[in-house]
Design a protein around this motif. Structure first.
Motif, PDB file in Angstrom:
ATOM      1  N   ASP A  68     -41.775 -43.756  -9.917  1.00  0.00           N
ATOM      2  CA  ASP A  68     -42.910 -44.254  -9.168  1.00  0.00           C
ATOM      3  C   ASP A  68     -43.794 -45.139 -10.019  1.00  0.00           C
ATOM      4  O   ASP A  68     -43.982 -44.903 -11.205  1.00  0.00           O
ATOM      5  CB  ASP A  68     -43.750 -43.079  -8.632  1.00  0.00           C
ATOM      6  N   ARG A  92     -53.976 -43.709   2.420  1.00  0.00           N
ATOM      7  CA  ARG A  92     -53.267 -44.216   1.259  1.00  0.00           C
ATOM      8  C   ARG A  92     -53.613 -45.685   0.980  1.00  0.00           C
ATOM      9  O   ARG A  92     -52.865 -46.374   0.292  1.00  0.00           O
ATOM     10  CB  ARG A  92     -51.766 -44.053   1.527  1.00  0.00           C
ATOM     11  N   HIS A 132     -43.708 -49.920   1.938  1.00  0.00           N
ATOM     12  CA  HIS A 132     -42.630 -49.180   2.600  1.00  0.00           C
ATOM     13  C   HIS A 132     -42.282 -50.021   3.811  1.00  0.00           C
ATOM     14  O   HIS A 132     -43.127 -50.183   4.700  1.00  0.00           O
ATOM     15  CB  HIS A 132     -43.092 -47.793   2.994  1.00  0.00           C
ATOM     16  N   ASP A 159     -37.157 -44.092   1.570  1.00  0.00           N
ATOM     17  CA  ASP A 159     -38.248 -43.299   1.027  1.00  0.00           C
ATOM     18  C   ASP A 159     -37.706 -41.874   0.863  1.00  0.00           C
ATOM     19  O   ASP A 159     -36.705 -41.500   1.484  1.00  0.00           O
ATOM     20  CB  ASP A 159     -39.489 -43.343   1.925  1.00  0.00           C
TER      21      ASP A 159
END
Ligand code: BGC
Length: 817
Positions: free
Chosen positions: A64, A132, A166, A244
């Motif tokens: 990440d 987020r 994403h 993901d």
């Protein structure tokens, strides 16, 4: 924008190297059997793909980002630089700085043996409630695309891959695994896909990560149309598509939907299930080959496929991470209000107030977490530069209304035992949170022998009084504080959320009366039931004695009165802004608003620092002298803050997202109904929506003050470029972000009133003029024609408007295109 494919090479060399890599990929592919291919497409563990020595393929390691490179271990033993969060990077409006950030992260990745960084996040700030948002750049697709492309170019210039994520429309967290976002094709093309498209075109990413959510009825890890037709077909993307984490749902759907790799491994819908599906005739072999080819191409690019030359053969020179983290932070701070030159600070006494001034929140929560070697808090930063005796500190108000991960004052380590209670391994831990897969287990510990993990050590309180301790996570626990057992039972699991051990609320389990400065023993034992089927994720949580909030505010007011300037740091917490959930309002938690109003009433020279990753309401904003938005500013936060408060540097940021009240925010729905979230507003998000509604936010998109003034003199344009002249009309050298907006000459209710089409940073000394020319992208004039399913160039007259924000446009000219 230049595309960086490699260093020190010309175009012909690049093409030849690419051909050679493709040949190596085909040769390797030809040597693999079906089972090995299927295994390669499934992770071997949480972060890596299996190596295949027979074809000279090493294991590909992912980690990440986006603010650092955590690596394959959730551990402070493996620290990483922590740069400012993505909203901060976007607030710099500086593609080159984003590129340098990426280049530094590649250096970190190489140091840690990581080949692919799971970043950048280029979803959009559709609604301010998105939990987020700190991890995404902006509400504007163009700004997002420019910053994202810089970041990708930087990372890949260091020979490390990226997965732009994403893909697509993971713009909120509520029910993120299942939500079906219903979005018009036009909104997809003009808004949500636009940053991905720009990055694919301009920065040539080697990877993409498909989102958890569905779009228009199809989950993104199986979206043939958006992945195979749009991303690969129309845009020519030739990288890897990784799911993901846990997002791949079915073998046939995923492989036919263009998903190359299902993560994390080893149990996924690929591996043996994929090989079986091919043998059963349910899946074409060619589909598997396509995916394997993409994986091998990535491996070749990053240099882990024998006989293939990596894209980057000479890595960029060493970058000083701490210096860059500090530079980005100060360039990201947005000064939204500065009455009568309240900043830079005048000489005199400073009362620093706020829990976050001492325990700075430097990054957002969730998978973006990294463990830096140090964190410079605002208190540390100011103490280092102000004269002896000039700085006082008061908590004022603590926004942490719940227990948080045990951290300040805790010295902890983990002890692993087998079923007989024998110690089989130990290791240091960064704080009270354990988040292990089997690859994180301490040396000598194997999943089959591991029976319990004890988090143990000492705690030295800062304050005397009742300290609360608690637990986050599911399973059997024993909690003992200072020799007394407070809890011995089983906490249940939330079956709907695979990451609930990480994102759920901590449960208070005991309170102990402790004395400041006196160390006590703490211990939390967790009995591990299934490894590696389950990660080991649990947390020892803690809360300091709760002081009377009125008393705390009164103390801060006294401190403010005794000082020349009051600097109040207000903040959100990780229960407000995090991956895993959305916000329900935009309030600052706890009594922080009361605190600011009380301090401002006591000292007119009050400066407020807002430590959040995304918009919060600032009801007192007209009562204070200055407001500086610091975002989650990374590990050098306090040092950068000292730089701008003292005036050594000006704050350089401009708002990448509109800041306004929740009541006025045009798009607020993030909670799906019957599993669906309609993007009913179409292309009207962010400033496009605020302008359509005719509402004025607290601070407009693009707004931000420096320490000098700028006079815009002229703009000329031929429709393909715009040339702007402006003058630094203030008294010190500075940097301005020249923003170019395009407004249709004839109002058109189907289109926004205006939109950002270009920007440039310029620097000038006092009195100096500067001229800058920017390109106007053709796409800026296009609309998506739903009827014909194609882009259409909207001819006509347009105003080119240039200025300091979308609400402060200084010069304009008309073009006919
Ligand atoms: C997040 C991703 C992240 C992945 C691996 C997911 O839950 O959505 O952004 O890269 O976990 O940590």
């Amino acid at each position: 924008m230049n595309t960086v494919h490699s260093f020190h090479r010309g175009g012909a060399d690049v093409a030849q190297a690419e051909r050679a890599r493709e040949a190596a990929v085909e040769a390797a592919l030809a040597r693999l059997d079906l089972d090995t291919k299927a295994r390669l497409l499934s992770g071997q563990d949480r972060w890596s793909l299996p190596g295949i020595p027979e074809i000279g393929l090493k294991s590909l390691v992912m980690s990440d980002g986006p603010i650092g490179v955590r690596g394959v271990r959730w551990s402070a033993d493996d620290p990483s630089i922590a740069l400012p969060s993505p909203t901060a990077l976007a607030a710099t409006w500086d593609q080159d700085l984003a590129r340098r950030a990426g280049t530094l992260l590649a250096q970190e990745a190489r140091r840690k043996g990581v080949h692919v960084l799971l970043a950048p996040t280029v979803n959009l700030h559709r609604s301010p409630l998105g939990g987020r948002h700190f991890e995404a750049y902006s509400e504007d697709p163009y700004l997002t695309g420019v910053i994202g492309a810089g970041y990708v170019e930087g990372v890949q210039s260091g020979g490390v891959g990226t997965t732009v994520k994403h893909f697509v429309a993971n713009d909120a967290e509520t029910d993120r695994f299942t939500v079906n976002n219903v979005i018009s094709e036009r909104a997809l093309r003009e808004v949500y896909l636009a940053p991905f498209e720009a990055i694919v075109e301009n920065a040539h990413p080697w990877g993409i990560m498909t989102a958890y959510n569905a779009v228009n009825g199809t989950t993104m890890s199986e979206h043939r149309y958006l992945v195979n037709e749009v991303l690969r077909g129309e845009w020519g993307f030739d990288g890897i598509n990784v799911s993901d984490w846990t997002a791949a749902r079915s073998t046939k759907g995923a492989i036919e939907g263009g998903l190359d790799v299902a993560m994390p491994g080893p149990q996924t819908v690929y591996g043996p299930a994929l090989a079986d599906a091919v043998r059963a005739g349910e899946v074409e072999r060619a589909e598997v080959d396509k995916a394997v080819r993409n994986v091998l191409r990535l491996a070749a690019r990053v240099g882990i496929l024998e006989d293939a030359e990596p894209v980057v053969t000479h890595v960029p020179g060493e970058i000083d991470g701490e210096a860059l983290a500090r530079e980005i932070a100060r360039r990201a701070f947005v000064l939204v209000r500065n009455e009568d030159g309240a900043l830079p600070l005048r000489p005199g006494k400073v009362a620093l107030i706020g829990a976050a001034a001492r325990d700075a929140r430097v990054m957002g929560g969730g998978s973006a977490t990294v463990f830096p070697t140090r964190i410079v808090s605002p208190l540390d930063g100011l103490a280092a530069v102000l004269p002896e005796g000039a700085l006082s500190y008061a908590v004022g108000a603590d926004p942490r209304t719940e227990l948080t991960v045990a951290d300040q004052g805790f010295e902890l380590h983990a002890v692993c035992r087998d079923a007989d209670g024998a110690v089989i391994g130990t290791c240091g831990v960064p704080n009270g949170q354990i988040h292990w897969t089997d690859s994180d287990l301490p040396d000598g510990v194997t999943p089959d022998r591991l029976h319990s993990v004890e988090l143990t050590g000492t705690f030295t309180p800062r304050d005397t009084g009742p300290h609360t301790f608690g637990i986050k996570g599911a399973g059997a626990f024993v909690l003992a504080i200072d020799g007394t057992t407070y809890y011995e039972d089983v906490q249940l699991r939330d079956e709907d959320d695979p990451f609930s051990g990480f994102f759920s609320a901590p449960v208070p389990r005991g309170q102990a009366e402790l004395t400041a400065g006196e160390a006590i023993e703490v211990s939390l034992v967790h009995v591990v039931d299934e490894v590696p089927a389950d990660d080991i994720t649990f947390t020892l949580a803690h809360q300091e004695p709760l002081r009377d909030p009125d008393e705390l505010i009164a103390e801060a007011v006294d401190a403010a009165r005794a000082a020349d300037t009051a600097v109040v740091v207000v903040a959100t917490t990780d229960r407000v802004e995090s991956e895993g959930y959305d916000r329900t309002d935009l309030h600052l938690p706890g009594r922080q608003n009361d605190l600011v109003s009380a301090v401002a009433a006591a000292n007119p020279n009050t400066v407020v620092i807002v430590n959040s990753g995304a918009p919060v309401e600032l009801p007192w904003r007209d009562e204070v002298a200055a407001v500086l938005l610091s975002w989650f500013a990374g590990q050098e936060c306090g040092a950068a803050l000292a730089d701008v408060l003292t005036g050594a540097h000006e704050p350089g940021g401009r708002l990448p997202t509109t800041w306004g009240s929740f009541a006025d925010a045009p798009v607020t729905q993030v909670v799906p109904e019957s599993g669906e979230l309609p993007y009913a507003e179409g292309v009207f998000i962010g400033y496009r929506a605020w302008e359509r509604e005719g509402r004025s936010p607290a601070y407009a998109f693009g707004h931000g003050l420096g320490y000098t003034d700028w006079t815009y003199e002229s703009v000329t344009s031929d429709g393909t470029t715009a040339t702007v002249r402006l003058r630094n009309s203030g008294e010190r050298a500075g940097r301005e972000v020249v923003q170019v907006y395009l407004a249709p000459g004839q109002p058109d209710t189907e289109r926004p009133t205006r939109w950002l089409v270009a920007f440039a940073g310029v620097e000038a000394g006092p009195g100096e003029s500067v001229e800058v020319t920017v390109g106007l992208p053709r796409r800026a004039f296009e609309v998506w024609d739903e009827g014909n399913n194609t882009w259409s160039f909207a001819k006509g007259s347009y105003e080119i408007e240039v200025g300091r924000s979308i609400a402060d446009r200084r010069v304009r000219t008309t073009v006919n295109v």
